[in-house]
Design an enzyme around this catalytic site. Structure first.
Site, PDB file in Angstrom:
ATOM      1  N   SER A 254      17.494  30.697 -66.105  1.00 52.25           N
ATOM      2  CA  SER A 254      18.760  31.422 -66.105  1.00 52.25           C
ATOM      3  C   SER A 254      19.950  30.540 -66.454  1.00 52.25           C
ATOM      4  O   SER A 254      21.053  31.041 -66.665  1.00 52.25           O
ATOM      5  CB  SER A 254      18.996  32.072 -64.736  1.00 52.25           C
ATOM      6  N   CYS A 341       8.617  24.067 -53.499  1.00 51.61           N
ATOM      7  CA  CYS A 341       9.255  22.810 -53.100  1.00 51.61           C
ATOM      8  C   CYS A 341      10.081  23.012 -51.826  1.00 51.61           C
ATOM      9  O   CYS A 341      10.923  22.176 -51.502  1.00 51.61           O
ATOM     10  CB  CYS A 341      10.130  22.265 -54.225  1.00 51.61           C
TER      11      CYS A 341
END
Length: 397
Positions: A254, A341
């Site tokens: 994005s 993560c």
């Protein structure tokens, strides 16, 4: 030296070398410390335990040493030399094919609150504590000593990581720059592949070094496949797939700046532009519109969905929805590399979210491999909280 006296029985975690002292364990503070001061920690019986950075919050002290080395003049040079020796032992420092790595990984290198990434002669530093922020000059001088003339610059990028405190100048900038170096970006090599790293405008320190080994594995399986790289950032996985002979790679993110960097990296490595498409859009929205079977290798590497325990449930639901979409769309006999993560999402919880995703998609799925962070993102065995990256390689029938 200011003394931190612990409550009776609360010294056991330090005797097992855990690097944090929680505020609830503190019985008495002898003196008036400022946040970031080096303090001495003692058990209730008066025995010495450790030295560390004092801070205000749930963690009262981050331990620097369990002996007197933290108060010696050569502390930073010794600790950074040790960190560099680990990277040398791992085959990273001095490697002609790879000139970028993480030099310091917080508790994993016994320096809680400090991150230093090395990019071909440039060190990018992030302080996550007031103590490390206040020590920036000493750290910079130590880096100049251990790297010598090969050090081009030291850049401090702590404005987004150091705790906001009155009196701290949280402005990013160069701590050191050699006379011959004036750029804000650097071309680095990772396993022979070239990448442009911009530490002033890029995310984190400029590049996600923790996926180095996983990118290589993607490369080993990408030949002859149509590849989709979701949340691609600057295209690390995409470059490896192209180099391995992928039929075509679509990179999705994005961030327009990230996509511009992807295009630069594709050009830098000399790939035919017709083999790659950059798509600046929301990765999840794009995946929803993908025809089933278009891709037979997908990389799903989103940013952290949970940065604190309060967001854990929502994060697990997000991982489930994202992976269900990927599993449902990948071609029969295809691979899905999926990662988290988020430190608060442990390996078992992530695997369960992916299991639920496979069940939701109604596909037969095998786990071929499990991943974690590489050797330059090491985990202190006494601080298991430092393990944050986890991933799965899925084979979807």
């Amino acid at each position: 030296m200011i003394k931190i006296i612990l409550r009776k029985g609360r010294e056991e975690s330090l005797r097992r070398f855990h690097p944090w002292v929680f505020s609830g364990a503190v019985a008495e503070i002898q003196g008036d410390p400022s946040e970031g001061d080096v303090v001495a920690i003692y058990a209730s019986d008066g025995s010495f335990l450790a030295y560390g950075h004092y801070q205000i919050g749930s963690i009262a002290v981050r331990v620097l040493s369990f002996d007197d080395s933290a108060v010696r003049p050569d502390f930073w040079e010794v600790m950074l030399s040790k960190a560099l020796n680990v990277r040398l032992a791992c085959g990273l420092h001095g490697n002609e094919a790879t000139d970028c790595y993480r030099l310091v990984h917080g508790e994993g290198d016994n320096l809680p609150g400090l991150i230093i990434d090395y990019y071909g002669g440039v060190c990018v530093m992030q302080a996550h504590s007031v103590g490390m922020f206040r020590a920036k000059k000493q750290i910079t001088e130590a880096l100049k000593k251990i790297y010598g003339n090969s050090l081009k610059a030291v850049y401090d990028k702590s404005s987004g990581t150091a705790p906001y405190k009155a009196g701290l100048e949280l402005v990013d900038g160069y701590m050191y720059r050699s006379e011959v170096f004036s750029d804000d970006e650097q071309i680095v090599q990772e396993n022979g592949h070239k990448f442009i790293v911009n530490w002033t405008e890029g995310q984190k320190t400029g590049f996600f070094l923790d996926q180095r080994e996983n990118r290589a594995l993607v490369g080993s399986l990408a030949k002859g496949r149509n590849v989709l790289n979701l949340f691609c950032y600057t295209g690390g996985f995409s470059i490896y797939a192209l180099a391995a002979g992928a039929v075509h790679v679509d990179s999705v993110d994005s961030s327009r700046k990230a996509m511009m960097m992807v295009d630069r990296n594709v050009e830098l490595n000399g790939f035919d532009q017709s083999l790659h498409t950059s798509l600046c859009c929301d990765a999840i929205d794009y995946l929803k519109g993908v025809p089933e079977g278009k891709y037979d290798l997908m990389i799903v590497d989103p940013p952290a969905f949970a940065k604190h325990r309060g967001a854990l449930k929502n994060a697990l639901r997000a991982y489930q929805r994202l992976n269900a979409a990927a599993i449902s769309k990948v071609a029969s006999g295809g691979f899905v590399f999926t990662y988290s993560c988020s430190q608060v999402v442990d390996k078992e919880a992530f695997a369960l979210a992916v299991f639920s995703a496979a069940a939701q998609a109604g596909r037969r799925v095998r786990i071929l491999d499990r991943f974690n962070q590489p050797c330059d993102h090491s985990v202190n065995i006494y601080h298991p909280e430092g393990e944050y990256l986890k991933g799965l390689l899925l084979y979807v029938e």
